[in-house]
Design a protein around this motif. Structure first.
Motif, PDB file in Angstrom:
ATOM      1  N   TYR A 228       0.726  -0.630  -0.046  1.00  0.00           N
ATOM      2  CA  TYR A 228      -0.132  -0.284  -0.352  1.00  0.00           C
ATOM      3  C   TYR A 228       1.137   1.511   0.109  1.00  0.00           C
ATOM      4  CZ  TYR A 228      -3.242   3.426   1.818  1.00  0.00           C
ATOM      5  OH  TYR A 228      -4.175   4.999   1.901  1.00  0.00           O
ATOM      6  N   ASP A 229      -0.126   2.262  -0.916  1.00  0.00           N
ATOM      7  CA  ASP A 229       1.431   3.614  -1.027  1.00  0.00           C
ATOM      8  C   ASP A 229      -0.030   4.958  -0.234  1.00  0.00           C
ATOM      9  OD1 ASP A 229       3.021   5.212  -1.508  1.00  0.00           O
ATOM     10  OD2 ASP A 229       3.196   5.489  -3.639  1.00  0.00           O
ATOM     11  N   PRO A 230       0.760   5.431   0.014  1.00  0.00           N
ATOM     12  CA  PRO A 230      -0.148   6.085   1.064  1.00  0.00           C
ATOM     13  C   PRO A 230       0.063   7.784  -0.247  1.00  0.00           C
ATOM     14  CG  PRO A 230       1.387   5.844   2.454  1.00  0.00           C
ATOM     15  CD  PRO A 230       1.162   5.010   1.943  1.00  0.00           C
ATOM     16  N   ALA A 231       1.433   7.492  -0.666  1.00  0.00           N
ATOM     17  CA  ALA A 231       1.563   9.265  -1.107  1.00  0.00           C
ATOM     18  C   ALA A 231       0.700   9.021  -2.214  1.00  0.00           C
ATOM     19  CB  ALA A 231       3.350   8.439  -0.811  1.00  0.00           C
ATOM     20  N   LYS A 232      -0.378   7.847  -2.962  1.00  0.00           N
ATOM     21  CA  LYS A 232      -0.518   8.512  -3.743  1.00  0.00           C
ATOM     22  C   LYS A 232      -1.866   9.350  -3.917  1.00  0.00           C
ATOM     23  CE  LYS A 232      -0.375   3.945  -5.634  1.00  0.00           C
ATOM     24  NZ  LYS A 232      -1.229   2.381  -5.859  1.00  0.00           N
ATOM     25  N   GLY A 233      -2.470  10.378  -3.479  1.00  0.00           N
ATOM     26  CA  GLY A 233      -2.921  11.210  -3.077  1.00  0.00           C
ATOM     27  C   GLY A 233      -4.555  11.073  -3.663  1.00  0.00           C
ATOM     28  N   GLU A 234      -4.591  11.072  -4.694  1.00  0.00           N
ATOM     29  CA  GLU A 234      -5.901  11.055  -4.969  1.00  0.00           C
ATOM     30  C   GLU A 234      -6.154   9.528  -6.026  1.00  0.00           C
ATOM     31  OE1 GLU A 234      -8.723  12.826  -4.695  1.00  0.00           O
ATOM     32  OE2 GLU A 234      -7.455  14.089  -3.508  1.00  0.00           O
ATOM     33  N   ASN A 235      -6.478   8.754  -4.650  1.00  0.00           N
ATOM     34  CA  ASN A 235      -6.292   7.686  -5.572  1.00  0.00           C
ATOM     35  C   ASN A 235      -7.633   6.488  -6.341  1.00  0.00           C
ATOM     36  OD1 ASN A 235      -5.605   4.858  -6.549  1.00  0.00           O
ATOM     37  ND2 ASN A 235      -4.892   3.993  -4.882  1.00  0.00           N
ATOM     38  N   PRO A 236      -8.138   6.651  -7.407  1.00  0.00           N
ATOM     39  CA  PRO A 236      -9.083   6.659  -7.043  1.00  0.00           C
ATOM     40  C   PRO A 236      -9.222   4.954  -6.658  1.00  0.00           C
ATOM     41  CG  PRO A 236      -8.484   6.245  -9.803  1.00  0.00           C
ATOM     42  CD  PRO A 236      -7.300   6.761  -8.364  1.00  0.00           C
ATOM     43  N   ASN A 237      -8.664   4.000  -6.828  1.00  0.00           N
ATOM     44  CA  ASN A 237      -9.274   2.736  -5.835  1.00  0.00           C
ATOM     45  C   ASN A 237      -8.293   2.734  -4.550  1.00  0.00           C
ATOM     46  OD1 ASN A 237      -9.096   1.681  -8.606  1.00  0.00           O
ATOM     47  ND2 ASN A 237      -6.710   1.246  -9.299  1.00  0.00           N
ATOM     48  N   TYR A 238      -8.323   3.426  -3.990  1.00  0.00           N
ATOM     49  CA  TYR A 238      -8.309   3.414  -2.346  1.00  0.00           C
ATOM     50  C   TYR A 238      -9.264   2.426  -1.676  1.00  0.00           C
ATOM     51  CZ  TYR A 238      -8.312   4.599   2.126  1.00  0.00           C
ATOM     52  OH  TYR A 238      -8.451   4.619   3.978  1.00  0.00           O
ATOM     53  N   PRO A 239      -9.944   2.259  -1.889  1.00  0.00           N
ATOM     54  CA  PRO A 239     -10.451   1.068  -1.026  1.00  0.00           C
ATOM     55  C   PRO A 239      -9.894  -0.337  -0.765  1.00  0.00           C
ATOM     56  CG  PRO A 239     -12.640   2.521  -1.897  1.00  0.00           C
ATOM     57  CD  PRO A 239     -10.903   2.773  -2.548  1.00  0.00           C
ATOM     58  N   ALA A 240     -10.030  -0.462  -2.608  1.00  0.00           N
ATOM     59  CA  ALA A 240      -9.575  -1.413  -2.967  1.00  0.00           C
ATOM     60  C   ALA A 240      -8.094  -1.761  -2.323  1.00  0.00           C
ATOM     61  CB  ALA A 240      -9.524  -1.562  -4.075  1.00  0.00           C
ATOM     62  N   ASP A 241      -7.385  -0.989  -2.744  1.00  0.00           N
ATOM     63  CA  ASP A 241      -5.578  -0.952  -2.178  1.00  0.00           C
ATOM     64  C   ASP A 241      -6.056  -0.908  -0.886  1.00  0.00           C
ATOM     65  OD1 ASP A 241      -5.809  -0.758  -5.179  1.00  0.00           O
ATOM     66  OD2 ASP A 241      -5.032   1.531  -5.054  1.00  0.00           O
ATOM     67  N   ILE A 242      -6.368  -0.804   0.370  1.00  0.00           N
ATOM     68  CA  ILE A 242      -5.791  -1.168   1.150  1.00  0.00           C
ATOM     69  C   ILE A 242      -7.284  -2.247   1.632  1.00  0.00           C
ATOM     70  CG2 ILE A 242      -8.330   0.475   2.194  1.00  0.00           C
ATOM     71  CD1 ILE A 242      -5.773   2.123   3.474  1.00  0.00           C
ATOM     72  N   GLN A 243      -7.649  -2.577   1.262  1.00  0.00           N
ATOM     73  CA  GLN A 243      -7.981  -3.883   1.748  1.00  0.00           C
ATOM     74  C   GLN A 243      -7.516  -5.315   1.452  1.00  0.00           C
ATOM     75  OE1 GLN A 243     -12.155  -3.139   0.208  1.00  0.00           O
ATOM     76  NE2 GLN A 243     -13.025  -2.003   1.611  1.00  0.00           N
ATOM     77  N   ALA A 244      -6.361  -4.502   0.240  1.00  0.00           N
ATOM     78  CA  ALA A 244      -5.714  -6.191  -0.741  1.00  0.00           C
ATOM     79  C   ALA A 244      -4.326  -6.236   0.860  1.00  0.00           C
ATOM     80  CB  ALA A 244      -6.402  -5.447  -1.827  1.00  0.00           C
ATOM     81  N   ALA A 245      -3.627  -4.571   0.988  1.00  0.00           N
ATOM     82  CA  ALA A 245      -3.013  -4.645   1.312  1.00  0.00           C
ATOM     83  C   ALA A 245      -3.011  -5.180   3.572  1.00  0.00           C
ATOM     84  CB  ALA A 245      -2.552  -3.372   1.293  1.00  0.00           C
ATOM     85  N   GLU A 246      -4.584  -4.537   3.728  1.00  0.00           N
ATOM     86  CA  GLU A 246      -4.781  -4.696   4.637  1.00  0.00           C
ATOM     87  C   GLU A 246      -5.093  -6.689   4.472  1.00  0.00           C
ATOM     88  OE1 GLU A 246      -8.115  -3.120   5.867  1.00  0.00           O
ATOM     89  OE2 GLU A 246      -7.266  -1.263   6.970  1.00  0.00           O
ATOM     90  N   ALA A 247      -5.449  -7.643   4.378  1.00  0.00           N
ATOM     91  CA  ALA A 247      -5.853  -9.064   4.012  1.00  0.00           C
ATOM     92  C   ALA A 247      -4.076  -9.695   3.978  1.00  0.00           C
ATOM     93  CB  ALA A 247      -6.774  -9.156   2.556  1.00  0.00           C
ATOM     94  N   ARG A 248      -3.151  -8.792   2.845  1.00  0.00           N
ATOM     95  CA  ARG A 248      -2.011  -9.662   3.440  1.00  0.00           C
ATOM     96  C   ARG A 248      -1.533  -9.313   4.716  1.00  0.00           C
ATOM     97  NH1 ARG A 248      -1.786  -7.192  -2.011  1.00  0.00           N
ATOM     98  NH2 ARG A 248      -1.414  -5.296  -1.890  1.00  0.00           N
ATOM     99  N   VAL A 249      -1.545  -8.174   5.153  1.00  0.00           N
ATOM    100  CA  VAL A 249      -1.249  -7.994   5.970  1.00  0.00           C
ATOM    101  C   VAL A 249      -1.753  -9.314   7.299  1.00  0.00           C
ATOM    102  CG1 VAL A 249      -0.486  -6.317   8.684  1.00  0.00           C
ATOM    103  CG2 VAL A 249      -0.255  -5.770   5.624  1.00  0.00           C
ATOM    104  N   SER A 250      -2.562  -9.409   7.159  1.00  0.00           N
ATOM    105  CA  SER A 250      -3.593 -10.410   7.691  1.00  0.00           C
ATOM    106  C   SER A 250      -3.144 -11.497   7.800  1.00  0.00           C
ATOM    107  CB  SER A 250      -4.998  -9.826   7.648  1.00  0.00           C
ATOM    108  OG  SER A 250      -5.946 -11.142   8.603  1.00  0.00           O
ATOM    109  N   ALA A 251      -2.907 -11.931   5.989  1.00  0.00           N
ATOM    110  CA  ALA A 251      -2.653 -13.622   6.209  1.00  0.00           C
ATOM    111  C   ALA A 251      -1.530 -13.620   6.576  1.00  0.00           C
ATOM    112  CB  ALA A 251      -2.834 -13.655   4.695  1.00  0.00           C
ATOM    113  N   ALA A 252      -0.545 -12.459   6.584  1.00  0.00           N
ATOM    114  CA  ALA A 252       0.797 -12.567   6.980  1.00  0.00           C
ATOM    115  C   ALA A 252       0.842 -13.308   8.337  1.00  0.00           C
ATOM    116  CB  ALA A 252       2.146 -11.300   7.218  1.00  0.00           C
ATOM    117  N   ASN A 253      -0.367 -12.519   9.540  1.00  0.00           N
ATOM    118  CA  ASN A 253      -0.032 -12.358  11.102  1.00  0.00           C
ATOM    119  C   ASN A 253      -0.591 -13.569  11.571  1.00  0.00           C
ATOM    120  OD1 ASN A 253       1.365  -9.652  11.090  1.00  0.00           O
ATOM    121  ND2 ASN A 253      -1.065  -8.658  11.873  1.00  0.00           N
TER     122      ASN A 253
END
Length: 107
Positions: free
Chosen positions: A45-70
């Motif tokens: 996940y890159d929070p520096a992208k600014g106006e990211n039209p895929n924001y919800p999907a990007d952060i949810q995918a990153a959270e899923a990867r973090v959760s799977a790793a945990n």
């Protein structure tokens, strides 16, 4: 004098009710927020992208990867259970017979 007492009582009542609803037990510290953000960045996940039209999907995918790793690093075996949060349910309109059964007791 009477209005001053009334104002004081009203203000103290309002302050007590606000204090009753405060949630002090689940606040995250600055260090915890930074650690979570670093985990999300390592997961892609890159929070520096600014106006990211895929924001919800990007952060949810990153959270899923973090959760799977945990989950993979947990001790004591595998985690049981499943979650279907966010999945789409397939539905169809009820037929006339199904509506009658629902509203008139299965006749």
């Amino acid at each position: 004098m009477k209005s001053f007492v009334f104002t004081t009582v009203a203000a103290s009542t309002l302050a007590m009710s606000v204090a009753a609803f405060s949630q002090t037990d689940s606040t995250a510290t600055r260090a915890q927020v930074r650690a979570e953000l670093m985990q999300l960045e390592q997961a892609g996940y890159d929070p520096a992208k600014g106006e990211n039209p895929n924001y919800p999907a990007d952060i949810q995918a990153a959270e899923a990867r973090v959760s799977a790793a945990n989950r993979a690093t947990e001790y004591g075996g595998t985690a049981s259970g499943s979650s279907s949060s966010g999945s789409r349910a397939t539905t169809r309109p009820a037929s006339g017979d199904e509506m009658r059964q629902l509203y008139f007791g299965g006749e």
